[in-house]
Design a protein around this motif. Structure first.
Motif, mmCIF file in Angstrom:
data_model
loop_
_atom_site.group_PDB
_atom_site.id
_atom_site.type_symbol
_atom_site.label_atom_id
_atom_site.label_comp_id
_atom_site.label_asym_id
_atom_site.label_seq_id
_atom_site.Cartn_x
_atom_site.Cartn_y
_atom_site.Cartn_z
ATOM 1 N N UNK A 130 99.729 -92.090 -64.732
ATOM 2 C CA UNK A 130 100.691 -91.932 -65.819
ATOM 3 C C UNK A 130 101.626 -90.769 -65.610
ATOM 4 N N UNK A 131 101.867 -90.418 -64.356
ATOM 5 C CA UNK A 131 102.711 -89.261 -64.071
ATOM 6 C C UNK A 131 104.140 -89.515 -64.534
ATOM 7 N N UNK A 132 104.804 -88.455 -65.017
ATOM 8 C CA UNK A 132 106.190 -88.599 -65.481
ATOM 9 C C UNK A 132 107.148 -88.749 -64.313
ATOM 10 N N UNK A 133 108.367 -89.115 -64.617
ATOM 11 C CA UNK A 133 109.400 -89.288 -63.589
ATOM 12 C C UNK A 133 109.984 -87.922 -63.248
ATOM 13 N N UNK A 189 102.287 -97.342 -65.120
ATOM 14 C CA UNK A 189 102.363 -98.646 -65.800
ATOM 15 C C UNK A 189 103.654 -98.755 -66.606
ATOM 16 N N UNK A 190 104.551 -97.794 -66.428
ATOM 17 C CA UNK A 190 105.863 -97.791 -67.080
ATOM 18 C C UNK A 190 106.910 -98.158 -66.029
ATOM 19 N N UNK A 191 107.579 -99.284 -66.215
ATOM 20 C CA UNK A 191 108.476 -99.800 -65.183
ATOM 21 C C UNK A 191 109.612 -98.837 -64.856
ATOM 22 N N UNK A 192 110.135 -98.137 -65.854
ATOM 23 C CA UNK A 192 111.221 -97.203 -65.606
ATOM 24 C C UNK A 192 110.775 -96.011 -64.796
ATOM 25 N N UNK A 217 103.556 -94.636 -54.859
ATOM 26 C CA UNK A 217 103.357 -94.878 -56.284
ATOM 27 C C UNK A 217 102.981 -96.343 -56.495
ATOM 28 N N UNK A 218 101.866 -96.562 -57.174
ATOM 29 C CA UNK A 218 101.343 -97.901 -57.439
ATOM 30 C C UNK A 218 101.659 -98.272 -58.881
ATOM 31 N N UNK A 219 101.985 -99.542 -59.104
ATOM 32 C CA UNK A 219 102.302 -100.023 -60.447
ATOM 33 C C UNK A 219 101.298 -101.085 -60.860
ATOM 34 N N UNK A 220 100.781 -100.976 -62.078
ATOM 35 C CA UNK A 220 99.870 -101.998 -62.563
ATOM 36 C C UNK A 220 98.953 -101.465 -63.647
ATOM 37 N N UNK A 221 97.995 -102.287 -64.039
ATOM 38 C CA UNK A 221 97.088 -101.938 -65.126
ATOM 39 C C UNK A 221 95.722 -101.470 -64.620
ATOM 40 N N UNK A 242 106.234 -102.090 -70.179
ATOM 41 C CA UNK A 242 104.865 -101.645 -70.007
ATOM 42 C C UNK A 242 104.003 -102.725 -69.364
ATOM 43 N N UNK A 243 103.293 -102.370 -68.302
ATOM 44 C CA UNK A 243 102.476 -103.351 -67.595
ATOM 45 C C UNK A 243 101.349 -103.890 -68.463
#
Length: 332
Positions: free
Chosen positions: A23-26, A41-44, A57-61, A223-224
């Motif tokens: 959940x690291x910020x941008x 898990x935040x697309x942006x 960086x990995x994206x998913x739940x 949101x994923x």
């Protein structure tokens, strides 16, 4: 730099070795930890981080596979989501350390108690209006995400709709008042593709597909966890829809017959209107001539002037419980 990241930089041991940042910020935190990986898990946020730190960086739940020396959770707003994330991270730590960082106004002191399920929490730092907590060698216990879902049924006296929601998704496990009002005012939508913008658990999108079975239906969320919830809701009702994970209306297709939404205006502990205001400004580019925008919003939000500025005359269809349903059509 996000203040939570600044606190982590004050404690370099948190970022030593193979570290998973959940959940690291941008921001630029990954610059300071060459062995760290991100999980978002935040697309942006993911899009920014992936451009800046491609391949890290990995994206998913669910967390990426592998064991880590450390795992850091940036505290989310939802307590239920924090429970799941801490559990998932602990399962990736064979002999490592679990950290929790968050803002005081975001509930970090309360959330630190959740760490007790994994060991003895120790406060490491308090700065930048944030706190950092640690549990060494956390007890590993893991449950599949799907087992944490909640299901409830809408319209039991008509064509029932089973709604499945995951932790962290808006109005988890229940129907919120705004969406309830919107569902009562979905009649006479134009023929053609329909978009549920900010789909959450897929309540609106699934209802649209039930009522307008010949219309293609798209469900979009940033949101994923929301997109996976929508997928589960569609599957539970044997419905078809196209799921889109993206940051805002820019990710939506063009030439839509209608955009239907209970748009978000909160993000974390901060009030955030940008996604909703961008929707109102850009909807015209995603609707075909004569296409319709129909949304529900808190009555105090001054959306009608924006709708009329960018799209066309705005009509109020209903008002109840502090919410209003608006309708506007794109000028031909």
């Amino acid at each position: 730099m996000d203040p939570r990241s600044e606190v982590l930089l004050r404690q370099p041991d948190c970022l030593a070795g193979r570290t998973l940042l959940a959940g690291l910020p941008a921001d630029e935190l990954l610059v300071h930890s060459p062995e760290a990986w991100g999980w978002s898990w935040h697309a942006g946020h993911h899009a920014y981080l992936d451009r800046r730190f491609a391949g890290r960086v990995y994206f998913g739940t669910t967390p990426p596979a592998g064991d880590y020396d450390n795992a850091v959770l940036f505290l989310p707003k939802s307590k239920e989501l924090a429970d799941y994330l801490l559990m998932a991270l602990a399962s990736r730590l064979a002999h490592g350390t679990l950290y929790l960082v968050g803002e005081k106004r975001g509930g970090i002191e309360r959330a630190a108690k959740q760490l007790q399920a994994f060991g003895t929490p120790v406060k490491l730092d308090s700065a930048r209006h944030c706190q950092l907590w640690r549990v060494s060698q956390p007890k590993s216990e893991s449950r599949p995400l799907e087992t944490l879902s909640q299901t409830f049924t809408l319209f039991p006296d008509k064509v029932a709709l089973d709604v499945v929601s995951l932790p962290g998704v808006f109005s988890h496990g229940r129907l919120d008042k705004g969406t309830a009002l919107l569902l009562e005012h979905l009649d006479h939508l134009p023929t053609g593709p329909l978009l549920d913008f900010g789909c959450g658990a897929g309540i609106v999108g699934a209802t649209l597909k039930q009522r307008y079975s010949e219309n293609p239906v798209y469900l979009l969320d940033v949101d994923a966890f929301a997109v996976q919830s929508s997928q589960m809701t569609l599957a539970a009702n044997q419905l078809e829809g196209t799921l889109i994970v993206g940051d805002g209306i820019a990710a939506a297709p063009r030439d839509l017959a209608a955009i239907i939404s209970n748009p978000p205006f909160h993000q974390g502990v901060h009030t955030h209107y940008q996604a909703s205001e961008t929707l109102l400004q850009e909807a015209v580019h995603h609707l075909k001539p004569g296409g319709e925008l129909r949304l529900v919003a808190n009555s105090f939000l001054k959306y009608p002037p924006l709708i009329e500025q960018y799209l066309g005359p705005c009509e109020t269809l209903a008002e109840r419980d502090g919410f209003k349903v608006y309708r506007a059509r794109r000028r031909s």
